[in-house]
Design a protein around this motif. Structure first.
Motif, PDB file in Angstrom:
ATOM      1  N   GLN A  73       0.331 107.490  73.501  1.00  0.00           N
ATOM      2  CA  GLN A  73       1.805 108.363  73.268  1.00  0.00           C
ATOM      3  C   GLN A  73       1.698 109.470  72.289  1.00  0.00           C
ATOM      4  O   GLN A  73       1.259 109.111  71.119  1.00  0.00           O
ATOM      5  N   LEU A  74       2.245 110.708  72.587  1.00  0.00           N
ATOM      6  CA  LEU A  74       2.079 111.795  71.711  1.00  0.00           C
ATOM      7  C   LEU A  74       3.506 112.401  71.538  1.00  0.00           C
ATOM      8  O   LEU A  74       4.202 112.437  72.537  1.00  0.00           O
ATOM      9  N   VAL A  75       3.699 113.051  70.411  1.00  0.00           N
ATOM     10  CA  VAL A  75       4.983 113.218  69.995  1.00  0.00           C
ATOM     11  C   VAL A  75       4.804 114.420  69.277  1.00  0.00           C
ATOM     12  O   VAL A  75       4.202 114.659  68.138  1.00  0.00           O
ATOM     13  N   GLY A 114      -2.676 114.645  80.774  1.00  0.00           N
ATOM     14  CA  GLY A 114      -1.697 113.544  80.864  1.00  0.00           C
ATOM     15  C   GLY A 114      -1.289 113.090  79.548  1.00  0.00           C
ATOM     16  O   GLY A 114      -1.705 113.697  78.364  1.00  0.00           O
ATOM     17  N   SER A 115      -0.438 112.041  79.363  1.00  0.00           N
ATOM     18  CA  SER A 115       0.103 111.384  78.252  1.00  0.00           C
ATOM     19  C   SER A 115       0.962 112.624  77.372  1.00  0.00           C
ATOM     20  O   SER A 115       0.945 112.693  76.209  1.00  0.00           O
ATOM     21  N   ARG A 158      -1.581 101.606  72.002  1.00  0.00           N
ATOM     22  CA  ARG A 158      -2.660 100.635  71.942  1.00  0.00           C
ATOM     23  C   ARG A 158      -4.065 101.077  71.518  1.00  0.00           C
ATOM     24  O   ARG A 158      -4.761 100.528  70.718  1.00  0.00           O
ATOM     25  N   THR A 159      -4.265 102.354  72.088  1.00  0.00           N
ATOM     26  CA  THR A 159      -5.551 103.196  71.899  1.00  0.00           C
ATOM     27  C   THR A 159      -5.313 104.363  71.558  1.00  0.00           C
ATOM     28  O   THR A 159      -4.403 105.155  71.803  1.00  0.00           O
ATOM     29  N   PHE A 160      -6.319 104.985  70.609  1.00  0.00           N
ATOM     30  CA  PHE A 160      -6.438 106.554  70.587  1.00  0.00           C
ATOM     31  C   PHE A 160      -7.585 106.820  71.078  1.00  0.00           C
ATOM     32  O   PHE A 160      -8.766 107.201  70.026  1.00  0.00           O
ATOM     33  N   SER A 161      -8.153 106.835  72.245  1.00  0.00           N
ATOM     34  CA  SER A 161      -9.523 107.021  72.622  1.00  0.00           C
ATOM     35  C   SER A 161      -9.417 108.439  73.422  1.00  0.00           C
ATOM     36  O   SER A 161     -10.525 108.623  74.358  1.00  0.00           O
TER      37      SER A 161
END
Length: 122
Positions: free
Chosen positions: A3-5, A110-111, A27-30
């Protein structure tokens, strides 16, 4: 999934500077590549800049080259866009997103975050 803000937007006079931030969580930052895109009123979303996972490879749209600098800090789960010499045509909502290496296509990313508004009066 990441998720990005986005944050850091505002109203700045032409010639001024601004730094946008993109914070990642989940959950991940991949993400292999992160990108900045922007969308002006009545216009399609367009590519601004992208940065590889390590930060060693960056790409910029021709319209922002030399004025914008993309960077990331993986330890802090952050990405940044330093904007200098702002022009009225930079006015847009700026978004960060996750995408594949080498791509500048909106459809490949995406995201998407919620966006942050940058306004540069004429």
């Amino acid at each position: 999934q990441v998720q990005l803000v986005e944050s850091g937007g505002g109203l700045v006079q032409a010639g001024g500077s601004l730094r946008l931030s993109c914070a990642a969580s989940g959950r991940t930052f991949s993400s292999y590549t992160l990108g900045w895109f922007r969308q002006a009123p009545g216009k399609e979303r367009e590519f601004v800049a992208a940065i590889s996972w390590s930060g060693s490879i960056t790409r910029y749209a021709e319209s922002v080259k030399g004025r914008f600098t993309i960077s990331r800090d993986n330890a802090k789960n952050m990405m940044y866009l330093q904007i200098n010499s702002l022009k009225p045509e930079d006015t847009a909502v700026y978004y960060c997103a996750v995408g594949p290496y080498g791509s500048s296509r909106v459809a490949d990313f995406g995201s998407w975050g919620q966006g942050t508004q940058v306004t540069v009066p004429s």
